[in-house]
Enzyme design. Structure first.
Site, PDB file in Angstrom:
ATOM      1  N   LYS A 216      11.598   3.526  42.193  1.00  0.00           N
ATOM      2  CA  LYS A 216      12.724   2.577  42.114  1.00  0.00           C
ATOM      3  C   LYS A 216      14.066   3.288  42.058  1.00  0.00           C
ATOM      4  CE  LYS A 216      10.346  -1.571  40.970  1.00  0.00           C
ATOM      5  NZ  LYS A 216       9.881  -2.540  39.989  1.00  0.00           N
ATOM      6  N   ARG A 255       1.887   0.049  38.432  1.00  0.00           N
ATOM      7  CA  ARG A 255       2.019  -0.392  39.831  1.00  0.00           C
ATOM      8  C   ARG A 255       2.611   0.764  40.626  1.00  0.00           C
ATOM      9  NH1 ARG A 255       5.723  -2.964  43.093  1.00  0.00           N
ATOM     10  NH2 ARG A 255       4.895  -4.621  44.417  1.00  0.00           N
TER      11      ARG A 255
HETATM   12  N1  HH2 Z   1       8.329  -4.493  41.611  1.00  0.00           N
HETATM   13  C1  HH2 Z   1       8.467  -4.849  42.919  1.00  0.00           C
HETATM   14  C2  HH2 Z   1       7.735  -5.937  43.430  1.00  0.00           C
HETATM   15  N2  HH2 Z   1       6.875  -6.628  42.650  1.00  0.00           N
HETATM   16  N3  HH2 Z   1       5.863  -6.986  40.541  1.00  0.00           N
HETATM   17  C3  HH2 Z   1       5.735  -6.662  39.241  1.00  0.00           C
HETATM   18  N4  HH2 Z   1       4.891  -7.348  38.459  1.00  0.00           N
HETATM   19  N5  HH2 Z   1       6.429  -5.620  38.685  1.00  0.00           N
HETATM   20  C4  HH2 Z   1       7.303  -4.873  39.413  1.00  0.00           C
HETATM   21  O1  HH2 Z   1       7.941  -3.953  38.848  1.00  0.00           O
HETATM   22  C5  HH2 Z   1       7.474  -5.195  40.803  1.00  0.00           C
HETATM   23  C6  HH2 Z   1       6.726  -6.285  41.344  1.00  0.00           C
HETATM   24  C7  HH2 Z   1       9.389  -4.096  43.804  1.00  0.00           C
HETATM   25  O2  HH2 Z   1       8.755  -3.034  44.447  1.00  0.00           O
HETATM   26  P1  HH2 Z   1       8.192  -3.093  45.952  1.00  0.00           P
HETATM   27  O3  HH2 Z   1       7.138  -4.130  46.080  1.00  0.00           O
HETATM   28  O4  HH2 Z   1       7.782  -1.729  46.351  1.00  0.00           O
HETATM   29  O5  HH2 Z   1       9.458  -3.440  46.834  1.00  0.00           O
HETATM   30  P2  HH2 Z   1       9.978  -4.743  47.538  1.00  0.00           P
HETATM   31  O6  HH2 Z   1      10.264  -5.755  46.490  1.00  0.00           O
HETATM   32  O7  HH2 Z   1      11.228  -4.281  48.260  1.00  0.00           O
HETATM   33  O8  HH2 Z   1       8.929  -5.237  48.484  1.00  0.00           O
END
Ligand code: HH2
Length: 280
Positions: A216, A255
């Site tokens: 992040k 995650r």
């Molecule tokens: N972070 C992201 C998305 N979903 N869900 C939970 N429960 N906790 C998190 O910290 C979290 C999440 C963001 O990361 P990512 O899916 O890699 O990116 P994007 O939102 O750009 O798809």
């Protein structure tokens, strides 16, 4: 037993699979089902315990995706992974997407808006799956516009407890509820660091805690600068450091974008933590 059964002696590793063109780390790589399915299976082979499938980016300022488009993106991937025996989590804010994925066999509902939509609670109750309630201040469009808290840990903890109680009152089994401080969701670098430092206060709430810090932007800012953050692809070591600290603090689900590195770090840390004598 409904939902996803968490390991007791170490955290579960949740592999991130974004079937999107614009996610901050893997955007555009897995928009077609076949590469997405292959990546999900690869993450399982590399040490993931479950795969979190998302069809809409939640990065700051991301464009909302129409429901039908999101379903078209995630459903073939969820179906194929479930057919191969992979425990699947569906990462969505939309009840219709959640419903379709859970019908297809997903066992976790990961909603970054903590089931604040009453239709989402109904979907969760009916499906009897694990639900992850995450703290988010504002919306993905607005969340990074000057977030302010008087006491970030207290406010996040209170929000999560209130959401958990509301979801329980609506008929979701308490044993199926996970909570998540929402690292990077309406938080400055300082807010993220304070939440990570005070994770035991969230763990003490009694629900399994999920931490998602993988790659992040606060890590980029910490290791580079505000103006010149360390690139996304170079944030793995920092991710592992943060996740290991979270593991030591009692986090039950991590995650991650890189389950190979993540599972190695997690297993090594678990071997030490298993030998830590209980404090008197
Ligand atoms: N972070 C992201 C998305 N979903 N869900 C939970 N429960 N906790 C998190 O910290 C979290 C999440 C963001 O990361 P990512 O899916 O890699 O990116 P994007 O939102 O750009 O798809």
């Amino acid at each position: 037993m409904p939902g996803f059964v968490l390991p007791t002696h170490r955290p579960a590793l949740m592999g991130v699979l974004n079937v999107t063109p614009d996610s901050f780390s893997d955007g555009g790589q897995f928009l077609d089902p076949q590469p997405a399915i292959r990546h999900g299976l690869r993450m399982m082979a590399e040490g993931a315990d479950l795969v979190d499938v998302g069809g809409e980016s939640t990065r700051p300022g991301a464009e909302p995706v129409p429901e039908a488009v999101e379903i078209d993106r995630v459903l073939p991937v969820v179906r194929a992974l479930v057919a191969q025996g992979v425990p699947v989590s569906i990462d969505t804010m939309k009840p219709a997407v959640a419903h379709a994925a859970l019908q297809a066999g997903a066992v976790v509902l990961n909603d970054v808006t903590a089931l604040t939509d009453p239709d989402m609670v109904a979907v969760a109750r009916e499906a009897e799956v694990s639900v992850c309630l995450m703290h988010l201040k504002g919306t993905p469009q607005t969340m990074q516009a000057n977030p302010h808290y008087d006491d970030v840990v207290k406010e996040v903890a209170l929000f999560l407890v209130n959401r958990a109680r509301a979801v329980e009152a609506a008929g979701v089994d308490p044993s199926l509820i996970w909570i998540d401080p929402g690292i990077g969701f309406g938080k400055t670098t300082a807010h993220n660091l304070t939440l990570l430092a005070d994770l035991p206060r969230l763990v003490a709430l009694g629900y399994p805690v999920l931490v998602g810090a993988s790659r992040k932007s606060f890590l980029g800012r910490l290791l580079g600068s505000e103006a010149d953050p360390l690139p996304v692809r170079e944030r793995e070591e920092a991710t592992l450091a943060i996740h290991t600290l979270a593991q030591a603090a009692g986090t039950r689900i991590l995650r991650t974008h890189d389950p190979l590195a993540g599972s190695r770090a997690l297993r090594a840390a678990a071997a030490v933590l298993d030998r830590v004598s209980p404090r008197t």
